[in-house]
Design an enzyme around this catalytic site. Sequence first.
Site, short mmCIF file in Angstrom:
data_model
loop_
_atom_site.label_atom_id
_atom_site.label_comp_id
_atom_site.label_asym_id
_atom_site.label_seq_id
_atom_site.Cartn_x
_atom_site.Cartn_y
_atom_site.Cartn_z
N CYS A 249 0.82 -1.20 0.00
CA CYS A 249 0.00 0.00 0.00
C CYS A 249 0.87 1.27 0.00
O CYS A 249 1.43 1.64 -1.02
CB CYS A 249 -0.97 -0.04 1.19
SG CYS A 249 -2.33 1.14 1.07
N HIS B 21 -2.99 -5.45 0.98
CA HIS B 21 -2.37 -5.78 2.26
C HIS B 21 -2.40 -7.28 2.55
O HIS B 21 -3.24 -7.76 3.32
CB HIS B 21 -3.09 -5.05 3.41
CG HIS B 21 -2.83 -3.60 3.49
ND1 HIS B 21 -1.68 -3.07 4.04
CD2 HIS B 21 -3.59 -2.53 3.11
CE1 HIS B 21 -1.74 -1.75 4.00
NE2 HIS B 21 -2.89 -1.40 3.44
N GLU C 133 -0.59 -8.71 4.49
CA GLU C 133 -0.23 -8.86 5.91
C GLU C 133 -1.40 -8.63 6.86
O GLU C 133 -1.23 -8.80 8.08
CB GLU C 133 0.92 -7.91 6.26
CG GLU C 133 0.53 -6.44 6.45
CD GLU C 133 0.39 -5.64 5.18
OE1 GLU C 133 0.34 -4.40 5.26
OE2 GLU C 133 0.33 -6.25 4.09
#
Length: 293
Positions: free
Chosen positions: A111, A205, A207
């Site tokens: 991002c 994302h 993660e």
Amino acid sequence: MIETPSRPLRLLFVDGNIREQRDGLKAAYGQAFGESYAAEIAAFAPDIVSDICLPADEGANLPDGAGLESYDGIFLTGSTLHIYEPDPAVTRQVELMRAIYASGTPCFGSCWGIQIGSVAAGGTVTTNPKGREVGFARRIAPTEAGRNHPLLKSRPAAYDAPAIHLDAVALPPHGTTILASNAYAQIQAAEIKHDGGCFWGVQYHPEFPLKQVASILGRMVPTLIAEGFRKDEVSAEAWLEDLRVLDAEPGRQDLAWAHGLDREVLETERRVTELRNFVEHRVKPHASERGRA
């Protein structure tokens, strides 16, 4: 002959948020972005040594070229900042990214990370004229280059991923290979080569587990309502609660169907595909080349 034990990978996590935002995120989720990112990597690569860097803070002790070269891999987190605002908290991060390129250390960003990687190499980031991408980036499609690139290895022809962003790369820098796109963003994944370095990044994302998505969006409820993503607070909270339940019970087919989510988001091993591929195809080989693994 006695074999020398392999060394743990040494990784740097660059948290792009200012202190106020880190404190708010930590209060809501229990961890700031740098901490949660490191935990996600450690979940599939437990033998790592991780450091967290805070370049948005005035007076932060940032690594120099030699310090950056001492790491086997570097990860850039998301951020609530806007890269087109010439604040020192932003410009320090752009300069750090330029130093990362020059160091040659493998770097990955999510991002804000891909936006920093682009601007530091001469690209442009603007507010996305198509609006905010909230919750999930839908129908991400690898390009021809992406289908054969190790970053997206094992991703299907179209997939969804957690995503929360208003800004996007508008003009990629020279040396960019676009690896994936969708209807919202021309660049959802890319490789950028600049000044001897090579950066891999995604606009989404991988993660973020669903509970973290819900935590972040919980701080954005007025925005979600104002921009038409949810009718009111009741409907917003109902959506976020479904995400929390799916995080705890990914087998809830009723909720998965209602929200159009599949294993690429619901199964942790699939969600973190790009992170695992970066570690396997960039970090570990780089460490081996330098005799660290």
